[in-house]
Enzyme design. Structure first.
Site, PDB file in Angstrom:
ATOM      1  N   SER A  40       1.382  -1.558   0.043  1.00 45.55           N
ATOM      2  CA  SER A  40      -0.310   0.216   0.068  1.00 45.55           C
ATOM      3  C   SER A  40       0.674   1.295   0.131  1.00 45.55           C
ATOM      4  CB  SER A  40      -1.086   0.185   1.182  1.00 45.55           C
ATOM      5  OG  SER A  40      -1.774   1.223   2.016  1.00 45.55           O
ATOM      6  N   GLU A  44      -9.375   2.489   4.910  1.00 46.27           N
ATOM      7  CA  GLU A  44      -9.048   2.947   3.778  1.00 46.27           C
ATOM      8  C   GLU A  44     -10.762   3.881   2.979  1.00 46.27           C
ATOM      9  OE1 GLU A  44      -6.573   2.310   0.899  1.00 46.27           O
ATOM     10  OE2 GLU A  44      -7.680   3.931   0.104  1.00 46.27           O
ATOM     11  N   LYS A  72      -4.353  -6.848   3.444  1.00 42.60           N
ATOM     12  CA  LYS A  72      -4.435  -5.324   2.562  1.00 42.60           C
ATOM     13  C   LYS A  72      -6.333  -5.102   2.095  1.00 42.60           C
ATOM     14  CE  LYS A  72      -3.338  -2.548  -0.488  1.00 42.60           C
ATOM     15  NZ  LYS A  72      -3.476  -2.546  -1.524  1.00 42.60           N
ATOM     16  N   HIS A 103      -7.631  -3.265   5.658  1.00 43.42           N
ATOM     17  CA  HIS A 103      -6.417  -1.529   5.158  1.00 43.42           C
ATOM     18  C   HIS A 103      -7.244  -0.792   4.041  1.00 43.42           C
ATOM     19  CE1 HIS A 103      -4.190   0.736   2.766  1.00 43.42           C
ATOM     20  NE2 HIS A 103      -3.362   1.072   3.876  1.00 43.42           N
ATOM     21  N   ASN A 104      -7.621  -1.754   3.299  1.00 41.42           N
ATOM     22  CA  ASN A 104      -8.443  -0.823   2.024  1.00 41.42           C
ATOM     23  C   ASN A 104      -9.688  -0.205   2.271  1.00 41.42           C
ATOM     24  OD1 ASN A 104      -6.268  -1.358   0.361  1.00 41.42           O
ATOM     25  ND2 ASN A 104      -7.108  -1.684  -1.526  1.00 41.42           N
TER      26      ASN A 104
HETATM   27  P1  NAP Z   1      -0.605  -1.075 -14.767  1.00 39.76           P
HETATM   28  O1  NAP Z   1       0.508  -0.108 -14.649  1.00 39.76           O
HETATM   29  O2  NAP Z   1      -1.074  -0.501 -14.966  1.00 39.76           O
HETATM   30  O3  NAP Z   1       0.373  -1.999 -15.193  1.00 39.76           O
HETATM   31  C1  NAP Z   1       0.172  -3.658 -15.572  1.00 39.76           C
HETATM   32  C2  NAP Z   1       1.181  -4.206 -15.917  1.00 39.76           C
HETATM   33  O4  NAP Z   1       1.245  -5.266 -15.604  1.00 39.76           O
HETATM   34  C3  NAP Z   1       2.097  -4.076 -16.887  1.00 39.76           C
HETATM   35  O5  NAP Z   1       3.155  -4.423 -17.057  1.00 39.76           O
HETATM   36  C4  NAP Z   1       1.200  -5.014 -18.072  1.00 39.76           C
HETATM   37  O6  NAP Z   1       2.784  -5.108 -19.074  1.00 39.76           O
HETATM   38  C5  NAP Z   1       0.899  -6.226 -17.047  1.00 39.76           C
HETATM   39  N1  NAP Z   1       0.040  -7.226 -17.922  1.00 39.76           N
HETATM   40  C6  NAP Z   1      -1.000  -6.932 -17.853  1.00 39.76           C
HETATM   41  N2  NAP Z   1      -1.885  -7.621 -18.473  1.00 39.76           N
HETATM   42  C7  NAP Z   1      -0.146  -8.853 -18.214  1.00 39.76           C
HETATM   43  C8  NAP Z   1      -1.029  -9.958 -18.504  1.00 39.76           C
HETATM   44  N3  NAP Z   1      -1.973 -10.399 -19.036  1.00 39.76           N
HETATM   45  N4  NAP Z   1       0.198 -11.392 -18.202  1.00 39.76           N
HETATM   46  C9  NAP Z   1       1.791  -9.962 -18.088  1.00 39.76           C
HETATM   47  N5  NAP Z   1       1.895  -9.224 -17.926  1.00 39.76           N
HETATM   48  C10 NAP Z   1       0.743  -7.871 -17.710  1.00 39.76           C
HETATM   49  O7  NAP Z   1      -0.623  -1.079 -13.089  1.00 39.76           O
HETATM   50  P2  NAP Z   1       0.339  -0.863 -11.661  1.00 39.76           P
HETATM   51  O8  NAP Z   1      -0.734   0.289 -11.369  1.00 39.76           O
HETATM   52  O9  NAP Z   1       0.760  -1.178 -11.876  1.00 39.76           O
HETATM   53  O10 NAP Z   1      -0.584  -2.205 -10.677  1.00 39.76           O
HETATM   54  C11 NAP Z   1      -0.061  -3.769 -10.627  1.00 39.76           C
HETATM   55  C12 NAP Z   1      -0.656  -3.814  -9.618  1.00 39.76           C
HETATM   56  O11 NAP Z   1      -0.588  -3.198  -8.444  1.00 39.76           O
HETATM   57  C13 NAP Z   1      -2.132  -4.122 -10.301  1.00 39.76           C
HETATM   58  O12 NAP Z   1      -3.000  -5.279  -8.994  1.00 39.76           O
HETATM   59  C14 NAP Z   1      -3.131  -3.422  -8.743  1.00 39.76           C
HETATM   60  O13 NAP Z   1      -3.999  -3.349  -8.638  1.00 39.76           O
HETATM   61  C15 NAP Z   1      -1.906  -3.344  -7.877  1.00 39.76           C
HETATM   62  N6  NAP Z   1      -1.740  -1.782  -6.952  1.00 39.76           N
HETATM   63  C16 NAP Z   1      -1.754  -0.313  -7.759  1.00 39.76           C
HETATM   64  C17 NAP Z   1      -1.318   0.670  -6.700  1.00 39.76           C
HETATM   65  C18 NAP Z   1      -1.348   2.044  -7.147  1.00 39.76           C
HETATM   66  O14 NAP Z   1      -1.857   3.291  -6.319  1.00 39.76           O
HETATM   67  N7  NAP Z   1      -1.510   1.791  -8.670  1.00 39.76           N
HETATM   68  C19 NAP Z   1      -1.620   0.766  -5.529  1.00 39.76           C
HETATM   69  C20 NAP Z   1      -1.323  -0.153  -5.084  1.00 39.76           C
HETATM   70  C21 NAP Z   1      -1.530  -1.691  -5.663  1.00 39.76           C
HETATM   71  P3  NAP Z   1       2.095  -4.750 -20.251  1.00 39.76           P
HETATM   72  O15 NAP Z   1       3.362  -3.344 -20.221  1.00 39.76           O
HETATM   73  O16 NAP Z   1       2.959  -5.904 -21.150  1.00 39.76           O
HETATM   74  O17 NAP Z   1       0.856  -4.266 -20.359  1.00 39.76           O
END
Ligand code: NAP
Length: 477
Positions: A130, A191, A184, A187-188
C-alpha cells in the site's frame, strides 16, 4: 554484469517504482515485462540506478539472470494476468525458488496460489503493498503472507524497501497463505471508511455551512496539525485548495461526484459478512460509492423530492462549530478502525493465522494510504494484548467518551438537514449497539420462534425454549 538479487515482472506504475526502490537500496534487480518496449523505457529512465538493472525481454533469460534460490516479484494486473504469469514462470523455476505476488489480489486467490506452488515445490509469498506509486518508489507498507521460511529469505529486501516509522520498517509477516492479502484488503476497507467519513464532513461544510473549497481546505490543513493528523487529511487539504488551470475555478467543484472502486473495499465488506462480523462503516462506505455511481438517477431523484441542491436555497442554513466536526471525525474513525480490527481478529481465528494485530497497526503507521498519528496510539493499545475490541481499550474509551457527543450532533444534524452521513451514522450506530447491554434481539428471537420454531434462550432458565404462538390471520392472496 552480476546476477540480480531479486527479479521483478511487470514494469507498470507500481512495478517500475518498486524496482527503482529496490535498486536504490543497493540491490541488483533483474527486470522483465510482457511488452518489451516498456523494459527499454524503464532502463532509459533509471538514471544512475541503470547499472544495477539487468533487463531481459525473454522470460527464460530473465530467470537465469537471478541468483538462486531465486526471488521473483510479480507486479502485474490482478486476476488472470497473475495466474498466466505464474504458469509461464513455473516452467523455468528450480525447486525452492520463491514467487512474491505483490498486486491487489483477493486473499482467496493467494491461498490457492500458495497451495499450488507448494505442491510444485516452489515458495509463494502473497504480499499486500500500500502507498500508491510514491509509496512503491520511496517506501510502501508491506503485508506479507506465506510460509515463514520464505518470509525469512525475503525479509531483508522487503524490510529495506518498506517505509520506516521511527526507524522501524513497515514491512512485516502477517501469517501463512493469503494472510498478507487479507490484511491489505481490510486496510483498503478501512481506507474506504476513512475517505467516506472525511467526504461526509466536507459535505456538511459545503452544503450545510456554505463554506468555499478554500475555506474547507484551510480547516483540513489545520486538523492535520492535531489528533486527526494523517495522510488522507493532508491529501484532502490539498485537493480542496486546487484551482483548475483552464477555468480558474476550484477543481473540486468541477470533479464529477462518482467514485471509482477496484473491488478491495467490497472484498473487505464481503469478508466481514462471511465471518459474521459487524463492519457497518466499511459496508456504508462501499454502499456510498455504489450510490455515487448512480449520477443520473440521483439527479432525477433530487428533482422528484425537491432535494437539497449544492449552491441552492438550502445552502449555508446549518449551524455547527468546526471543532464539533473535528471531534465527530475522531469518534467515527475510532469506531471504523475498531470494526476493521474486529474483522482481522475474527479472520485470524477462522484461518488460524495468528495475525499480529499490534504489528499491523505499526506497519500502517507509515507508507500506506491510511497512515496516521492515530495508528501509533492504536499500536500501543494493541501491544498490551487481549483487546476484545478497540472501543474498550482504555486509551480509546477516553477518546470515544470525549468525542461521542460530537458524533451524535453531526449525525442528527445531518439527518434533519438531508446531509448524508452513511458512514458516520453507521459508526455511531455500531458504537451505540456495541455498548448496549440490553439490546433488542430478544424481539427478533421471539419473531424467529413464532414463524420458524427456531427457539430462544431465557434469562431465568436453562436450555433452549419454544413457545406456543397463536395462529396469524391468513393473508389474502
Ligand atoms: P499498470 O501500471 O496498469 O501495469 C500493469 C502491468 O501488468 C504491466 O506491466 C502490464 O504489462 C502487466 N500485465 C497486464 N496484463 C498482463 C498479462 N496478461 N500478462 C502479463 N503481464 C500483464 O498497473 P499498476 O498500477 O502497476 O498495478 C499493478 C498491480 O498493483 C495491480 O494489482 C494493482 O491493483 C496493484 N496496486 C496498484 C496501486 C496503484 O496505486 N497503482 C497500489 C497498490 C497496488 P504490459 O506493459 O505488457 O501491458
Amino acid at each position: 554484469m552480476e546476477q540480480g538479487d531479486i527479479g521483478i515482472i511487470g514494469l507498470g506504475v507500481m512495478g517500475s517504482n518498486l524496482a527503482l526502490n529496490i535498486a536504490d537500496k543497493g540491490y541488483n534487480i533483474a527486470v522483465h515485462n510482457r511488452t518489451a518496449s516498456r523494459i527499454d523505457e524503464f532502463v532509459e529512465g533509471a538514471g544512475k540506478l541503470k547499472n544495477q538493472i539487468i533487463p531481459n525481454a525473454q522470460l527464460a533469460d530473465f530467470v537465469l539472470s537471478i541468483k538462486a534460490p531465486r526471488m521473483i516479484l510479480i507486479m502485474v494486473k490482478a486476476g488472470k494476468p497473475v495466474d498466466q504469469t505464474i504458469a509461464a514462470l513455473m516452467e523455468h523455476l528450480d525447486e525452492d525458488d520463491i514467487i512474491i505476488e505483490a498486486g491487489n489480489s483477493n486473499f482467496t486467490d493467494s491461498e490457492r496460489r500458495f497451495e499450488t506452488l507448494k505442491r510444485a515445490g516452489f515458495g509463494f509469498l502473497g504480499i499486500g503493498v500500500s502507498g500508491g506509486s510514491e509509496g512503491a518508489r520511496f517506501g510502501p507498507s508491506i503485508m506479507v503472507g506465506g510460509a515463514k521460511k520464505h518470509w525469512l529469505q525475503a525479509k531483508e529486501i522487503l524490510q529495506a524497501i518498506g517505509a520506516k516509522f521511527k526507524g522501524e520498517s513497515c514491512a512485516d509477516y502477517m501469517g501463512t497463505g493469503g494472510a498478507g492479502h487479507f490484511v491489505k484488503t481490510i486496510h483498503n476497507g478501512i481506507e474506504y471508511a476513512d475517505m467516506q467519513m472525511i467526504g461526509e464532513i466536507y459535505g456538511i461544510m459545503r452544503d450545510g455551512l456554505g463554506m468555499s473549497p478554500l475555506a474547507c481546505s484551510e480547516i483540513f490543513k489545520s486538523w492535520n496539525e492535531g489528533p486527526l493528523n494523517s495522510y488522507l487529511i493532508e491529501v484532502t487539504g490539498h485537493v480542496l485548495a486546487k484551482i483548475d488551470k483552464k477555468t480558474g475555478k476550484p477543481l473540486i467543484d468541477l470533479i464529477v461526484d462518482q467514485a471509482g472502486q477496484k473491488g478491495t473495499g467490497r472484498w473487505s465488506a464481503i469478508a466481514a459478512t462471511k465471518l459474521g462480523v459487524a463492519a457497518t462503516s466499511i459496508e456504508g462506505a462501499v454502499a456510498a460509492r455504489a450510490l455515487s455511481a448512480l449520477k443520473q438517477e440521483r439527479v432525477a431523484a433530487e428533482k422528484i423530492y425537491n432535494g437539497r441542491q449544492t449552491g441552492g436555497k438550502n445552502q449555508g442554513n446549518v449551524e455547527i462549530a468546526i471543532e464539533i466536526l473535528e471531534q465527530a471525525l475522531i469518534a467515527g474513525k475510532i469506531a471504523a478502525y475498531a470494526q476493521g480490527f474486529a474483522v482481522l481478529k475474527a479472520a485470524s481465528e477462522e484461518h488460524e493465522w495468528d495475525l499480529p494485530l499490534a504489528s499491523i497497526a505499526k506497519i500502517w503507521r507509515a507508507g500506506c494510504i491510511i497512515r496516521s498519528k492515530f495508528l501509533d496510539e492504536m499500536s500501543l493499545a494493541l501491544e498490551k494484548g487481549n483487546v476484545q475490541n478497540l472501543l474498550v481499550a482504555p486509551e480509546f474509551v477516553t477518546m470515544m467518551s470525549n468525542n461521542q457527543n460530537a458524533l451524535r450532533q453531526v449525525v442528527s444534524l445531518g439527518a434533519i438537514n438531508a446531509l448524508p452521513t452513511m458512514c458516520l451514522g453507521a459508526a455511531l450506530s455500531y458504537f451505540d449497539t456495541y455498548k448496549m447491554a440490553n439490546g433488542t434481539a430478544n424481539l427478533i428471537q421471539g419473531q424467529r420462534d413464532f414463524f420458524g420454531a427456531h427457539g430462544f434462550y431465557m434469562s431465568d432458565r436453562e436450555g433452549m425454549q419454544n413457545e406456543d404462538w397463536p395462529p396469524t390471520l391468513a393473508v389474502e392472496t
